[in-house]
Design a protein around this motif. Structure first.
Motif, short mmCIF file in Angstrom:
data_model
loop_
_atom_site.label_atom_id
_atom_site.label_comp_id
_atom_site.label_asym_id
_atom_site.label_seq_id
_atom_site.Cartn_x
_atom_site.Cartn_y
_atom_site.Cartn_z
N ARG A 45 0.81 -1.22 -0.35
CA ARG A 45 -0.04 0.24 0.06
C ARG A 45 0.95 1.52 0.05
O ARG A 45 0.17 2.31 -0.15
N LYS A 102 -5.87 4.04 3.01
CA LYS A 102 -4.84 2.91 3.06
C LYS A 102 -4.42 2.22 4.40
O LYS A 102 -4.31 1.17 4.54
N GLU A 105 -7.39 0.61 6.06
CA GLU A 105 -7.45 -0.77 5.43
C GLU A 105 -6.57 -1.72 6.12
O GLU A 105 -6.82 -2.79 6.32
N LYS A 108 -7.79 -2.70 9.38
CA LYS A 108 -8.82 -3.86 9.28
C LYS A 108 -7.99 -5.23 8.96
O LYS A 108 -8.20 -6.30 9.54
N ASN A 143 -13.71 2.22 9.26
CA ASN A 143 -13.41 0.62 9.07
C ASN A 143 -13.70 -0.04 10.23
O ASN A 143 -13.89 -1.25 10.14
#
Length: 308
Positions: A45, A102, A105, A108, A143
């Motif tokens: 990422r 990013k 994400e 998570k 998230n």
């Protein structure tokens, strides 16, 4: 207690610039799978962690405990602190508009329970990057709402406006309601100019004081790296200064020279001395203390208090 010279009565190991690390500072690299999983996700990422950029000795342990510290706004710092391994430069990369998403994400995917967000100093940005912290906190909460988020910020002192602008930048981060706001004083007042180029002791204390004034429910935290030539008496005075502004949490760790271009280590404090200083910190009223040679700012940050 310190003797008349201010030194600890315990037997510290004094170090020449090229001294071999004492045995208590050597540790195995840890579980390779924990390291590779995190490294793969962040590399894919194009984001950064201070765990990797600063080569933290505890990164495998933290990854295994579902904790990581993300380095926001690129790997290049606009300041030239003499202790820090992060790259320096006057022309850091432009912000990646996708970075907050990013990071969210990655949190998570890694199943992180406790997230620490830090950054390089970005004196080139109009708000020093304060808004970027707030955006990233918001993205993580969307998230992974159950994740707890701690911030470790620079002092946000840059450009015109002085304390007024600095306070508004701190306020922007406070408004995002992290569970803990960390800003490190790094060393005792006498050594600030040598160790923290571009920073000021009083300015850092003011950041933490503002946080408590703005939202007393947010825990405040600070830390010192020992080994620059400070005395025990000076360390204790720094702890008193932090408690005077109601700082709740403390980390004490050993400075380890990243390269020959960085400040040499003046002293290796022993594990027993760290235990002694940690006990003093508790006596002074810190609610959460991490004190040990390998302790870093985010070490066991999300766990109940104990002296380590």
């Amino acid at each position: 207690m310190a003797d008349s010279s201010g030194r600890s009565p315990h037997s510290s190991t004094h170090a020449s610039p090229l001294a071999t690390l004492p045995p208590w500072l050597r540790r195995p690299i840890g579980n390779a799978s924990d390291l590779s999983t995190v490294q793969r996700i962040i590399k894919q990422r194009g984001i950064h962690t201070i765990c990797e950029e600063g080569r933290c000795p505890n990164r495998s342990e933290c990854y295994a405990n579902h904790t990581a510290t993300f380095l926001l706004m690129g790997p290049t710092c606009t300041r030239t602190c003499a202790f820090c391994q992060v790259d320096k430069g006057h022309a850091p990369q432009p912000l990646d508009p996708q970075e907050p998403a990013k990071v969210a994400e990655s949190v998570k995917l890694l199943g992180l329970r406790y997230v620490v967000l830090t950054s390089v100093a970005r004196d080139d940005l109009p708000d020093g990057g304060a808004g970027w912290f707030a955006q990233t906190i918001d993205a993580i909460r969307q998230n992974t709402p159950e994740a707890q988020i701690e911030v470790l910020t620079p002092d946000f002192w840059s450009g015109p406006g002085g304390a007024r602008e600095q306070r508004s930048r701190v306020a922007a981060v406070v408004a995002a309601e992290p569970v803990c706001y960390n800003h490190n004083v790094e060393t005792i007042e006498r050594l600030q100019g040598v160790v923290r180029r571009g920073a000021r002791y009083g300015r850092s204390l003011q950041v933490l004081a503002w946080v408590k004034q703005m939202n007393p429910a947010i825990a405040t935290k600070s830390g010192l790296m020992l080994g620059h030539g400070e005395t025990e008496a000076e360390i204790i005075q720094t702890l008193r200064d932090l408690r005077a502004i109601e700082c709740d949490r403390l980390t004490l760790g050993q400075y380890m020279r990243p390269s020959l271009d960085h400040l040499p280590v003046q002293q290796y404090w022993t594990p027993e001395e760290f235990d002694h200083l940690g006990a003093i910190a508790h006596e002074l009223g810190f609610a959460h203390v991490r004190s040990g040679p390998l302790v870093r700012s985010s070490y066991h940050a999300g766990e109940p208090d104990e002296i380590i």
